[in-house]
Write an enzyme that holds these catalytic residues in place. Sequence first.
Site, short mmCIF file in Angstrom:
data_model
loop_
_atom_site.label_atom_id
_atom_site.label_comp_id
_atom_site.label_asym_id
_atom_site.label_seq_id
_atom_site.Cartn_x
_atom_site.Cartn_y
_atom_site.Cartn_z
CG ASP A 343 -1.93 0.95 1.25
OD1 ASP A 343 -2.27 1.42 0.16
OD2 ASP A 343 -2.46 1.26 2.33
CG ASP A 532 -1.12 2.32 6.98
OD1 ASP A 532 -2.09 1.59 6.71
OD2 ASP A 532 -1.15 3.56 6.85
CG ASP A 536 -4.33 -2.03 5.46
OD1 ASP A 536 -4.51 -2.33 6.64
OD2 ASP A 536 -3.28 -1.52 5.03
#
Lengths: 641, 72
Positions: A343, A532, A536
């Site tokens: 990401d 992070d 997600d």
Amino acid sequence: MKEKSLTRKEKRNLIRIIVALTLFIIIFTLDKIFVLGNILTGNFSWLLPFCLYLLVYIIIGYDIIFRATRNIFHGKIFDENFLMVFATLGAFALAITKGVMGQEIEGFDEACAVLIFYQVGEFFQSYATNKSRKSISKLMDIRPDYANLKVGENIDKVDPSIIKIGDIIVINPGEKIPLDGIVIKGTTTLDTKALTGESFPKEVKDGDEILSGCVNIQSQIEVKVTKIFYDSTVNKILELVENAASQKSKAENFITKFAKYYTPIVVSVAVLLAIVPSLITSNWFTWIYRALSFLVVSCPCALVISIPLSFFAGIGTSSKNGILIKGSNYLEKLNSANIYIFDKTGTLTKGNFTVTKVFPKENGEEILKLASIAENASSHPIAKCILNYYNKPIPSGYTLTNIGGKGVIASNSHETIYCGNAELMQENKIEYPHQDGTGTVVYVAKNDTFIGYILISDQIKDETKDVISKLNSYGCKTIMLTGDNKNVAEKVAKGIGISDYKASLLPQDKVDEIENIMNTKQQKDIVCFVGDGINDAPSLMRSDIGIAMGNVGSDAAIEAADIVLMKDDLNGIILAKKIAKKTLKIVKQNIVFSIAIKIAILALSAVGITNMWFAVFGDVGVAVLAILNAMRVNKIKKTKS
Amino acid sequence: MRKIFVLEDLDCVNCANKMENAIKKIEGVEFASVSFITQRLTLEADEKKFDEIIKKVVKTCKHIEPDCKVIL
């Protein structure tokens, strides 16, 4: 070594081994010099050496004999204790029979030696496992024993688990932070070593969020609890480590299966070996002896232990470096992971937007001032970023008009300031030099004349380029997921050397993209997603290995991820990969080496090249070597980051 | 429901594996893992019948390795 390195049980066993071994050496030497079998004559000549050796046998083997007897009543004949006792008593019986038949007396010493070596092996196994268990329990030291609950003016020492959200706790210097919370009084420095693996002192003050598991090193603080103990970081981490051993790797399952069939097969072959050749050659002594040698090697324990021990050492070493791995299966997968999806924001980049360029430079002050006037009332992150950067008094008296999605127009009686994106410039027919920087470009114009622009971008982490190039050099594919447009994404990707990117993704598109990659990958490919941990969780779960980094406080991340990097540092991936590689290498060595030696011993015993001495020596030797090899996982060199 | 138990005096890896297999076969057990190294049993089972299942687990462990105790 003042520290208690042996448990009471181990100490007892060690003393027993020493006593038995000393006694054995004395008897053995006497036997070789005086030939104990010749002292008495006749059919009972075997009695003297038998009694002496039996004494050693009982000292070293009483517990095994006890367990073997008990297991027979449970109908378990493939039990290691039973097989050992059977093999050694068999050797005794052969020796006695030979003695009665007036042949040379030998074999008592062998039976004792087998048990002594066997016990040495057991002792070593127990020592090694306890030692590695201790290394993980050191990690468990982060468990807080109490919390100082403040009720009115009183402070009570209580169990952290009874504290409720909103309670006030006091943390003195030297104490562990028992629950997650927010500092409400005092400033101090925290040691985050237990969480991140690095002794990095972290300053905290009023209003800062702090995580349980850190140690307060400087002065007293008061903290308002934001999570109950069960949900606190420290408990999540402890649970994760305790659970890690329950997720078994393929290698462990293989060895378990191997062990399941190994013993019955060896025992069956031993039975055949005792009967078939004997019937043909009628040389019963030789073949029964060879069959008994087989039984000595019939326990797969040493082999079985070295495998989980290696994985456990790998997980322990990772934890010490602030990398939590949820199971040996993930260590195994990480070793062969070859597709890394990152990401962008917050993972490859620092996630904080700053002004990175003001053009033209000589007009910098003026550009920033104008932009600040326009953005003064906005709460948009870009606006905040400009205001922070300028950080000077801003002239007032302007009428601000927000043009949604384009920018702001600020005007007063004698000037109009335009501040926004390219569209805003075009709409107002202002000529401007088009910019394609990596980030957001804010154009500034005054009274229809272009003044300059401000480039705002997220900074790439210092280690990103290095980590990506290392992954590339391992032959891995690296993919970046980002919400940026294609131009920006391409520039960033080129800049950090990432091999592929997917641009213009909305947050919800990211999971679909991973789904897509998972569906189109080849079977041998292992997909690793690095994020992070913010929003997600689905991506972390969908990929083969989900790595969350730098957000220890986020429950969702800890729960959804398979590997958690406690430190916000991409180098953790490289280190974890190194540990995984070393662990798997050692596991493979141990499997191949142990099985090969065992088969070699069996084969040599079957044809009579080796005897029982050699069999037990080889078997225990290989166990010890495999365990020592497993312990090597701990000694991984930490790369300087 | 998932719960972790401490196994005391679990002395042999092979027994740990045997225990794990036997526990997995108990009715109502959804997941079981015995780790020799951490000396832990991780058990996931039907919440309603948990107590009943635990009793069976203890009995099974006792049968396979009489020296080993499940700490409840």
